[in-house]
Design a protein around this motif. Sequence first.
Motif, PDB file in Angstrom:
ATOM      1  N   ILE A  52      -5.399   1.943  -8.433  1.00  0.00           N
ATOM      2  CA  ILE A  52      -5.665   3.149  -7.648  1.00  0.00           C
ATOM      3  C   ILE A  52      -6.486   2.731  -6.430  1.00  0.00           C
ATOM      4  CG2 ILE A  52      -7.022   5.299  -7.619  1.00  0.00           C
ATOM      5  CD1 ILE A  52      -4.915   5.862  -9.482  1.00  0.00           C
ATOM      6  N   ARG A  53      -6.049   3.122  -5.261  1.00  0.00           N
ATOM      7  CA  ARG A  53      -6.851   2.857  -4.052  1.00  0.00           C
ATOM      8  C   ARG A  53      -6.501   3.899  -2.995  1.00  0.00           C
ATOM      9  NH1 ARG A  53      -7.108  -3.260  -1.987  1.00  0.00           N
ATOM     10  NH2 ARG A  53      -8.489  -3.465  -3.777  1.00  0.00           N
ATOM     11  N   ASP A  54      -7.538   4.513  -2.438  1.00  0.00           N
ATOM     12  CA  ASP A  54      -7.342   5.464  -1.345  1.00  0.00           C
ATOM     13  C   ASP A  54      -7.457   4.670  -0.047  1.00  0.00           C
ATOM     14  OD1 ASP A  54      -7.543   7.332   0.650  1.00  0.00           O
ATOM     15  OD2 ASP A  54      -9.094   8.537  -0.310  1.00  0.00           O
ATOM     16  N   VAL A  55      -6.347   4.481   0.640  1.00  0.00           N
ATOM     17  CA  VAL A  55      -6.384   3.624   1.843  1.00  0.00           C
ATOM     18  C   VAL A  55      -7.247   4.231   2.945  1.00  0.00           C
ATOM     19  CG1 VAL A  55      -4.148   2.527   1.468  1.00  0.00           C
ATOM     20  CG2 VAL A  55      -4.268   4.581   2.850  1.00  0.00           C
ATOM     21  N   LEU A  56      -7.466   5.543   2.882  1.00  0.00           N
ATOM     22  CA  LEU A  56      -8.253   6.172   3.946  1.00  0.00           C
ATOM     23  C   LEU A  56      -9.753   5.985   3.697  1.00  0.00           C
ATOM     24  CD1 LEU A  56      -6.203   9.487   4.392  1.00  0.00           C
ATOM     25  CD2 LEU A  56      -5.972   7.323   5.625  1.00  0.00           C
ATOM     26  N   SER A  69       3.707  -1.449   3.878  1.00  0.00           N
ATOM     27  CA  SER A  69       3.471  -0.062   3.490  1.00  0.00           C
ATOM     28  C   SER A  69       4.541   0.861   4.045  1.00  0.00           C
ATOM     29  CB  SER A  69       2.100   0.416   3.983  1.00  0.00           C
ATOM     30  OG  SER A  69       1.877   1.738   3.513  1.00  0.00           O
ATOM     31  N   ASN A  70       4.914   1.802   3.205  1.00  0.00           N
ATOM     32  CA  ASN A  70       5.708   2.949   3.650  1.00  0.00           C
ATOM     33  C   ASN A  70       4.821   4.162   3.373  1.00  0.00           C
ATOM     34  OD1 ASN A  70       7.583   4.934   4.191  1.00  0.00           O
ATOM     35  ND2 ASN A  70       8.662   4.696   2.234  1.00  0.00           N
ATOM     36  N   PRO A  71       3.896   4.458   4.287  1.00  0.00           N
ATOM     37  CA  PRO A  71       2.923   5.527   4.019  1.00  0.00           C
ATOM     38  C   PRO A  71       3.501   6.901   4.357  1.00  0.00           C
ATOM     39  CG  PRO A  71       2.485   4.567   6.151  1.00  0.00           C
ATOM     40  CD  PRO A  71       3.696   3.857   5.607  1.00  0.00           C
ATOM     41  N   TRP A  84      -0.642  -0.617  -4.637  1.00  0.00           N
ATOM     42  CA  TRP A  84      -1.771   0.318  -4.618  1.00  0.00           C
ATOM     43  C   TRP A  84      -1.310   1.717  -4.248  1.00  0.00           C
ATOM     44  CZ3 TRP A  84      -6.206  -1.810  -6.300  1.00  0.00           C
ATOM     45  CH2 TRP A  84      -6.365  -3.201  -6.165  1.00  0.00           C
ATOM     46  N   ASP A  85      -1.911   2.715  -4.881  1.00  0.00           N
ATOM     47  CA  ASP A  85      -1.592   4.107  -4.531  1.00  0.00           C
ATOM     48  C   ASP A  85      -2.777   4.980  -4.939  1.00  0.00           C
ATOM     49  OD1 ASP A  85       1.383   5.515  -3.874  1.00  0.00           O
ATOM     50  OD2 ASP A  85      -0.139   6.874  -4.667  1.00  0.00           O
ATOM     51  N   ILE A  86      -2.862   6.150  -4.332  1.00  0.00           N
ATOM     52  CA  ILE A  86      -3.941   7.081  -4.677  1.00  0.00           C
ATOM     53  C   ILE A  86      -3.552   7.927  -5.897  1.00  0.00           C
ATOM     54  CG2 ILE A  86      -3.178   9.064  -3.273  1.00  0.00           C
ATOM     55  CD1 ILE A  86      -6.101   9.383  -2.373  1.00  0.00           C
ATOM     56  N   HIS A  92       3.980  16.531  -1.714  1.00  0.00           N
ATOM     57  CA  HIS A  92       3.677  16.657  -0.285  1.00  0.00           C
ATOM     58  C   HIS A  92       2.682  15.591   0.180  1.00  0.00           C
ATOM     59  CE1 HIS A  92       5.344  20.932   0.529  1.00  0.00           C
ATOM     60  NE2 HIS A  92       6.147  20.201  -0.222  1.00  0.00           N
ATOM     61  N   ASN A  93       1.840  15.117  -0.734  1.00  0.00           N
ATOM     62  CA  ASN A  93       0.876  14.085  -0.301  1.00  0.00           C
ATOM     63  C   ASN A  93       1.560  12.735  -0.082  1.00  0.00           C
ATOM     64  OD1 ASN A  93       1.305  13.174  -2.900  1.00  0.00           O
ATOM     65  ND2 ASN A  93      -0.827  12.597  -3.241  1.00  0.00           N
ATOM     66  N   ALA A  94       2.836  12.622  -0.507  1.00  0.00           N
ATOM     67  CA  ALA A  94       3.591  11.391  -0.261  1.00  0.00           C
ATOM     68  C   ALA A  94       4.323  11.466   1.075  1.00  0.00           C
ATOM     69  CB  ALA A  94       4.601  11.163  -1.379  1.00  0.00           C
ATOM     70  N   LEU A  95       4.402  12.679   1.634  1.00  0.00           N
ATOM     71  CA  LEU A  95       5.276  12.881   2.796  1.00  0.00           C
ATOM     72  C   LEU A  95       4.534  13.181   4.087  1.00  0.00           C
ATOM     73  CD1 LEU A  95       7.873  15.194   1.017  1.00  0.00           C
ATOM     74  CD2 LEU A  95       8.382  12.951   1.988  1.00  0.00           C
ATOM     75  N   TYR A 144       0.839  -1.199   0.000  1.00  0.00           N
ATOM     76  CA  TYR A 144       0.000   0.000   0.000  1.00  0.00           C
ATOM     77  C   TYR A 144       0.875   1.250   0.000  1.00  0.00           C
ATOM     78  CZ  TYR A 144      -4.290  -2.607   0.475  1.00  0.00           C
ATOM     79  OH  TYR A 144      -5.349  -3.431   0.223  1.00  0.00           O
ATOM     80  N   CYS A 145       0.394   2.300  -0.723  1.00  0.00           N
ATOM     81  CA  CYS A 145       1.161   3.538  -0.885  1.00  0.00           C
ATOM     82  C   CYS A 145       2.454   3.232  -1.644  1.00  0.00           C
ATOM     83  CB  CYS A 145       1.461   4.181   0.466  1.00  0.00           C
ATOM     84  SG  CYS A 145      -0.023   4.551   1.415  1.00  0.00           S
ATOM     85  N   THR A 146       2.303   2.598  -2.784  1.00  0.00           N
ATOM     86  CA  THR A 146       3.447   1.997  -3.495  1.00  0.00           C
ATOM     87  C   THR A 146       4.375   3.002  -4.170  1.00  0.00           C
ATOM     88  OG1 THR A 146       3.999   0.121  -4.916  1.00  0.00           O
ATOM     89  CG2 THR A 146       2.291   1.585  -5.732  1.00  0.00           C
ATOM     90  N   GLY A 147       3.872   4.200  -4.529  1.00  0.00           N
ATOM     91  CA  GLY A 147       4.728   5.221  -5.142  1.00  0.00           C
ATOM     92  C   GLY A 147       5.390   4.740  -6.421  1.00  0.00           C
TER      93      GLY A 147
HETATM   94  C1  LIG Z   1       6.187   7.823   1.539  1.00  0.00           C
HETATM   95  S1  LIG Z   1       5.537   7.560  -0.092  1.00  0.00           S
HETATM   96  C2  LIG Z   1       6.081   5.893  -0.354  1.00  0.00           C
HETATM   97  C3  LIG Z   1       6.359   5.557  -1.772  1.00  0.00           C
HETATM   98  C4  LIG Z   1       7.085   4.206  -1.968  1.00  0.00           C
HETATM   99  N1  LIG Z   1       6.362   3.117  -1.374  1.00  0.00           N
HETATM  100  C5  LIG Z   1       8.475   4.272  -1.374  1.00  0.00           C
HETATM  101  O1  LIG Z   1       8.716   3.608  -0.357  1.00  0.00           O
HETATM  102  O2  LIG Z   1       9.344   4.958  -1.919  1.00  0.00           O
HETATM  103  C6  LIG Z   1       3.833   7.440   0.260  1.00  0.00           C
HETATM  104  C7  LIG Z   1       2.908   7.146  -0.932  1.00  0.00           C
HETATM  105  O3  LIG Z   1       1.557   7.168  -0.404  1.00  0.00           O
HETATM  106  C8  LIG Z   1       0.686   7.629  -1.415  1.00  0.00           C
HETATM  107  N2  LIG Z   1      -0.557   8.070  -0.776  1.00  0.00           N
HETATM  108  C9  LIG Z   1      -0.807   9.248  -0.136  1.00  0.00           C
HETATM  109  N3  LIG Z   1      -2.075   9.264   0.319  1.00  0.00           N
HETATM  110  C10 LIG Z   1      -2.634   8.066  -0.017  1.00  0.00           C
HETATM  111  C11 LIG Z   1      -3.923   7.493   0.189  1.00  0.00           C
HETATM  112  N4  LIG Z   1      -4.882   8.141   0.844  1.00  0.00           N
HETATM  113  N5  LIG Z   1      -4.141   6.237  -0.289  1.00  0.00           N
HETATM  114  C12 LIG Z   1      -3.171   5.561  -0.955  1.00  0.00           C
HETATM  115  N6  LIG Z   1      -1.942   6.062  -1.175  1.00  0.00           N
HETATM  116  C13 LIG Z   1      -1.669   7.305  -0.718  1.00  0.00           C
HETATM  117  C14 LIG Z   1       1.473   8.731  -2.114  1.00  0.00           C
HETATM  118  O4  LIG Z   1       0.979   8.964  -3.404  1.00  0.00           O
HETATM  119  C15 LIG Z   1       2.898   8.137  -2.094  1.00  0.00           C
HETATM  120  O5  LIG Z   1       3.166   7.465  -3.283  1.00  0.00           O
END
Ligand SMILES: C[S@@+](CC[C@H](N)C(=O)[O-])C[C@H]1O[C@@H](n2cnc3c(N)ncnc32)[C@H](O)[C@@H]1O
Length: 283
Positions: free
Chosen positions: A166-170, A185-187, A141-143, A208-211, A118-121
Amino acid sequence: MQYSLDLIRTTLRGLYPPGEISYFTRMILEELCGFTTVDIVLHKDTILRDEIHKKIASIVERLSHYEPIQYILGSAFFCGRRFAVGKGVLIPRPETEELVDCIIRHNRDVKPSYIADYCTGSGCIAITLAKSFDDAKVEGWDISEAALAFACRNARDNEATVEWGIRDVLAYEPRGNCYYDIIVSNPPYVLESEKATMERNVIDYEPHNALFVPDENPLLFYDAIARIARSELRPGGKLYFEINSRMGDACCKLLQNKGWKEIVIYKDSSGLDRIIEAEKEIC
Ligand SMILES: C[S@@+](CC[C@H](N)C(=O)[O-])C[C@H]1O[C@@H](n2cnc3c(N)ncnc32)[C@H](O)[C@@H]1O
């Protein structure tokens, strides 16, 4: 080449520490000329083609605005493989290599069949696991559509088979398919209040939505993903998270309160809490 080396040094001096400037120099010359560190010394007096020098000047100009070198060159290395990166996707970090290494070491004998990331980036975790566990069906999966476009390309370039979606984990309501052996997951986990301490190359360029997560709810992704994992892991299946080093105890408590077993925190190579492993109870 001396002319180009001087341009790199003089333009970046004062903007980056000397060690980082040497690192950029190696990356640039390897990418544009295929030079190793030894080649750089041996070819010091070689005259680079004008076209190469112009490319170096353009890279250095972008570096002077703190753009990450990985975005400029279009790729980053993760666990020995090249991953395409650019605007809209997080650059894979060394801490995440430690997470993947931990999963591979701890599950060598289990031979997992189903893995979800999850949050695969960029897909760095999913792809590395797919390459390491031959028989596993891996999902990522990622948003973010932009991130998934990179993930797809990275799977193709690395000859890995991963299913992306595509999946919004929230917002996702798990369907209770209890067959996954591993969920990882690395969210997003950086507190908004930590922004002030971060480098410009991260703040100004990476998504910023990744961080970031709000200070008042720093574990929202862990809560949501643990809920999904509780529903979709098989009994005895493993959950792995990369964590904010300040949140080890809080993450541990969150998982304990939700009934997870065998919870272990692992430190990264800097000695900071970085990985959590937990097991779904065998009913
Ligand atoms: C910290 S990054 C991790 C990316 C990758 N897994 C890595 O380790 O390099 C977090 C990821 O969470 C995704 N993300 C943010 N909000 C999300 C949501 N509500 N549902 C799913 N993914 C989400 C972002 O698009 C981003 O790709």
